[in-house]
Motif scaffolding. Structure first.
Motif, PDB file in Angstrom:
ATOM      1  N   PRO B   6      11.038 -32.011 -58.453  1.00  0.00           N
ATOM      2  CA  PRO B   6      10.896 -33.009 -57.391  1.00  0.00           C
ATOM      3  C   PRO B   6       9.621 -33.805 -57.578  1.00  0.00           C
ATOM      4  O   PRO B   6       8.566 -33.246 -57.880  1.00  0.00           O
ATOM      5  N   SER B   7       9.752 -35.073 -57.388  1.00  0.00           N
ATOM      6  CA  SER B   7       8.574 -35.921 -57.441  1.00  0.00           C
ATOM      7  C   SER B   7       7.906 -35.916 -56.076  1.00  0.00           C
ATOM      8  O   SER B   7       8.572 -36.036 -55.067  1.00  0.00           O
ATOM      9  N   ARG B   8       6.630 -35.718 -56.020  1.00  0.00           N
ATOM     10  CA  ARG B   8       5.953 -35.593 -54.730  1.00  0.00           C
ATOM     11  C   ARG B   8       4.904 -36.695 -54.549  1.00  0.00           C
ATOM     12  O   ARG B   8       3.884 -36.494 -53.931  1.00  0.00           O
ATOM     13  N   ALA B  14       8.751 -44.068 -50.535  1.00  0.00           N
ATOM     14  CA  ALA B  14       8.909 -42.622 -50.426  1.00  0.00           C
ATOM     15  C   ALA B  14       9.625 -42.287 -49.127  1.00  0.00           C
ATOM     16  O   ALA B  14       9.441 -42.954 -48.109  1.00  0.00           O
ATOM     17  N   THR B 161      13.903 -29.891 -51.015  1.00  0.00           N
ATOM     18  CA  THR B 161      13.485 -31.234 -51.452  1.00  0.00           C
ATOM     19  C   THR B 161      14.221 -32.281 -50.621  1.00  0.00           C
ATOM     20  O   THR B 161      15.232 -31.987 -49.985  1.00  0.00           O
ATOM     21  N   SER B 190       7.463 -34.021 -45.454  1.00  0.00           N
ATOM     22  CA  SER B 190       7.058 -34.170 -46.851  1.00  0.00           C
ATOM     23  C   SER B 190       7.867 -35.293 -47.481  1.00  0.00           C
ATOM     24  O   SER B 190       9.033 -35.497 -47.148  1.00  0.00           O
ATOM     25  N   LYS B 191       7.215 -36.033 -48.367  1.00  0.00           N
ATOM     26  CA  LYS B 191       7.842 -37.248 -48.914  1.00  0.00           C
ATOM     27  C   LYS B 191       8.121 -37.112 -50.402  1.00  0.00           C
ATOM     28  O   LYS B 191       7.444 -36.391 -51.110  1.00  0.00           O
ATOM     29  N   GLU B 192       9.148 -37.822 -50.798  1.00  0.00           N
ATOM     30  CA  GLU B 192       9.483 -37.914 -52.225  1.00  0.00           C
ATOM     31  C   GLU B 192       9.990 -39.311 -52.480  1.00  0.00           C
ATOM     32  O   GLU B 192      10.506 -39.957 -51.567  1.00  0.00           O
ATOM     33  N   ASP B 193       9.925 -39.729 -53.728  1.00  0.00           N
ATOM     34  CA  ASP B 193      10.639 -40.943 -54.125  1.00  0.00           C
ATOM     35  C   ASP B 193      12.119 -40.630 -54.110  1.00  0.00           C
ATOM     36  O   ASP B 193      12.593 -39.795 -54.888  1.00  0.00           O
ATOM     37  N   TRP B 194      12.799 -41.226 -53.213  1.00  0.00           N
ATOM     38  CA  TRP B 194      14.233 -40.956 -53.123  1.00  0.00           C
ATOM     39  C   TRP B 194      14.876 -42.181 -52.538  1.00  0.00           C
ATOM     40  O   TRP B 194      14.462 -42.684 -51.492  1.00  0.00           O
TER      41      TRP B 194
END
Lengths: 383, 338
Positions: B6-8, B14, B161, B190-194
């Protein structure tokens, strides 16, 4: 009431001096509704289709009593694992079928096998739970009958949810949940009635108050004026009916179903009746109730009451009684034949319906059982 | 075996787990008219965690129903709705508030398909925010997964994720079996590029994923403990350990294949979860790994879990929750050759 409760209520109630809704129209009948032995019976006889209705109710009672007797006999013969008889409660059980239309749903409890059979489900399929060969032997969607529920009152919220779903879809379906006096103490009963009231769901709750929850009498179960009064607290209609008067139960239950179907809201019906047999064949009712009490209720047996009053009213005679008895004996014969045959059981079916697709773990366990069965079969072949 | 890290980053665009879950619900409601949400405060308010934000406004109060405050009633009502052909998604407000619904879940939801020989499946999703680490007062931080995973007939999944939040929730709602969907509430923000515009295809429930490859030992975890394990794996590099991290995603069914392969690759394993260890999910995992990987193991499978205590007051919870140090201590006890 604490000061805090009072102040909070006063802070937001539109009218702090009275209830938000008049409870009077929700109050149940002051006395249990009766038809047999009252002028109402004559009115029913003279109404269009009245004689046919009364003969049909009588016929169903005779057949229902025989069903209970035969199932009890099958238990003594070891054909059923256990049988909670509804003997004495047949008026409630058979009224269910007449009050519901095809498409309506029934949510029975474990003592309601006769109601399930009356709705058209095959006795062999109905009794699998109590025979011990399958939890639910019938297809619930064939006759719109939910599986017999063993944990008390847990099926009541299901009836509410189904009725709510039907209403959202614009269908005229009504759901009927069967509960006992003991079941009214359960939290699910409370939650179901509360949801039903809030959602205005087309659902009817029929409480068969047979006086005992196994051994515990009603006085130890509830301090409510009647169980039907509980309806008022949920903002729904309460009704009180003599549960040993098959005509009265049919009438009140039909009115309740119509009330729900027409969008006027849910109804709680209390039918006052009596369990003439013990809780099950494994129970000893002599430990908690007197022979005199049972004799008093035997004198008010729903079947003999019905037969006496309908004979007096000239609705039935020997011919009708004989025809009903004949039908009852045919059912008993059929039950004896059906239950004489050993059920065909496939151990591998244990794994089939846990999930839509068996998990890898269940596949492994199924393979293990298959190997065990194969080894057993091989051993038997060698003998 | 698939690998996904997972990208964080906190780059523009994000997405939070909370908004991915909201998107999954919105897409399910839009695509399938039989999907109905019900629960406490899910309508006008959008849920206490805002996971149902805007859904009642967009789809109407019937599709996103504010119910009375009664968890058994909510789930029992959902059972009846499912019997009539709907696909209910239930929100339980907090882990410990779901216990009143336990009887409905265990006695009916989990068993109805089996009871009726497959005739009456109940495609119900029960969403439950779970776990601690948010400073919650008592009854707001329980990890109740073992109760559910122990119940035949239920699927139990938990995303760790943002992408899995979306994908697993879509899969849960699409499943014809009941799914207990455990949302790690401390990862809600919590954030991710998605990209919500092109969500990843929905994977079937039941597959674990290796989040980090490694050669020294394998950490097996799920839900709120995944970020902790990934952090521990980074810190372990200073000790000379190269740790693999497996994210289970589904506790039931359990992905023996992926887990066993990941353990055989290193020969050492530590199971990490927040909930109490005794008779917990970690015990099951340790047993399964031992049964399948005995001859590949250089050390017993160890567990790092919450203590066997009622969930502590928030000012003490940091001592209860598995942290990086406790995980590295366990790795250090894996009988390394001197």
């Amino acid at each position: 009431m604490t000061v805090l409760d009072h102040d909070l209520a006063a802070a937001w109630t539109p009218d702090a001096h009275g209830p938000r809704r008049d409870p009077a129209p929700l109050l149940p009948d002051r006395e249990p509704v009766r038809v047999l032995g009252t002028p109402a019976l004559r009115r029913t006889v003279d109404s269009p289709g009245g004689r046919e209705l009364l003969r049909d109710l009588h016929r169903r009672l005779v057949v229902g009593r025989r069903f209970n007797q035969q199932a009890t006999t099958l238990t003594k013969q070891g054909r059923l694992a256990v049988y909670p008889a509804s003997t004495g409660q047949e008026a409630c059980q058979i009224a269910v079928a007449g009050a519901l239309r095809p498409g309506d749903w029934l949510f029975p409890s474990y003592r309601d096998t006769l109601a399930v059979v009356s709705r058209g489900v095959d006795p062999l399929e109905t009794l699998t739970l109590l025979r011990g060969n399958a939890h639910c032997g019938y297809d619930p969607y064939q006759h719109q009958v939910a599986p017999l529920s063993t944990p008390l009152a847990t099926q009541a919220p299901h009836a509410v949810g189904l009725a709510h779903a039907a209403r959202m879809r614009g269908d005229s379906t009504v759901a009927l949940a069967l509960v006992g006096d003991g079941g009214t103490s359960e939290g699910d009963f409370h939650e179901a009635l509360n949801f039903a009231g809030v959602l205005n769901a087309p659902v009817v709750f029929l409480v068969q108050n047979n006086g005992y929850a196994i051994s515990v009498p009603l006085a130890k179960q509830s301090a409510a004026p009647t169980l039907a009064h509980k309806a008022v607290g949920y903002g729904i209609q309460g009704r009180l009916v003599d549960g040993n008067d098959a005509v009265a139960v049919h009438t009140v239950l039909s009115e309740a179903v119509q009330h729900a179907r027409s969008g006027e809201g849910p109804v709680l019906v209390e039918a006052v009746t009596y369990r003439l047999e013990a809780h099950t064949n494994a129970d000893d009712a002599g430990r908690y109730r007197s022979a005199e009490e049972v004799a008093d209720w035997q004198a008010r047996d729903p079947l003999t009451l019905m037969e006496r009053h309908l004979r007096e009213a000239g609705v039935i005679g020997d011919a009708e009684v004989a025809a009903a008895t004949d039908e009852a004996e045919q059912l008993a014969d059929r039950m004896r034949t059906l239950f004489h045959v050993k059920p065909d059981l496939d151990p591998m079916s244990l794994f089939e319906h846990v999930y839509a697709e068996p998990t890898p773990q269940l596949r492994e366990q199924a393979a293990q059982l298959a190997a065990e069965l194969a080894a057993e079969a091989a051993t038997e072949d060698q003998r | 075996m698939t690998t996904a890290t997972p990208s964080r980053t906190r780059a523009a665009g994000a997405t939070t787990l909370a908004s991915a879950l909201n998107r999954a619900l919105r897409d399910s409601l839009r695509e399938d008219p039989s999907v109905h949400i019900l629960g406490e405060d899910v309508g006008t308010l959008g849920g206490v965690f805002r996971i149902t934000d805007g859904l009642a406004a967009e789809f109407g109060a019937d599709r996103c129903l504010d119910t009375p405050l009664a968890e058994a009633g909510i789930l029992g009502t959902a059972v009846g709705m499912a019997m009539y052909g709907l696909r209910p998604v239930v929100e339980m407000q907090f882990d410990a508030f779901a216990y009143p619904a336990f009887e409905q879940l265990v006695s009916h939801v989990a068993r109805m398909r089996n009871r009726t020989a497959g005739r009456m499946p109940l495609p119900i999703t029960v969403r439950i925010p779970y776990g601690g680490g948010i400073g919650g007062v008592e009854h707001h931080s329980d990890s109740s997964e073992a109760y559910y995973a122990h119940t035949p007939g239920l699927h139990v999944v938990t995303p760790a994720t943002v992408a899995d939040g979306y994908g697993l929730l879509r899969a849960a709602i699409a499943s014809d079996d009941p799914v207990v969907f455990l949302e790690p509430k401390r990862l809600y923000w919590s954030k991710e590029d998605w990209s919500a515009e092109a969500p990843a295809p929905v994977e079937p429930i039941g597959r674990a994923v290796v989040r980090r490859r490694g050669t020294s030992a394998t950490l097996i975890t799920y839900g709120p403990s995944l970020p902790v394990c990934l952090e521990a794996a980074e810190a372990a590099k200073a000790e000379g350990w190269d740790l693999a991290v497996v994210d289970l995603r589904s506790l039931a069914p359990f992905d023996d294949e992926t887990v066993a392969a990941a353990v055989r690759a290193t020969g050492r394993a530590v199971v990490v979860h927040e909930s109490s260890g005794f008779a917990g999910v970690g015990a099951e995992i340790a047993a399964r790994v031992s049964e399948r990987c005995f001859h590949h193991l250089a050390a017993p499978v160890l567990r790092v879990t919450g203590f066997d205590i009622p969930y502590p007051p928030p000012m003490l919870e940091q001592h209860h929750l598995p942290g990086v140090d406790r995980i590295l201590d366990a790795v250090g006890r894996l009988q390394w050759e001197q």
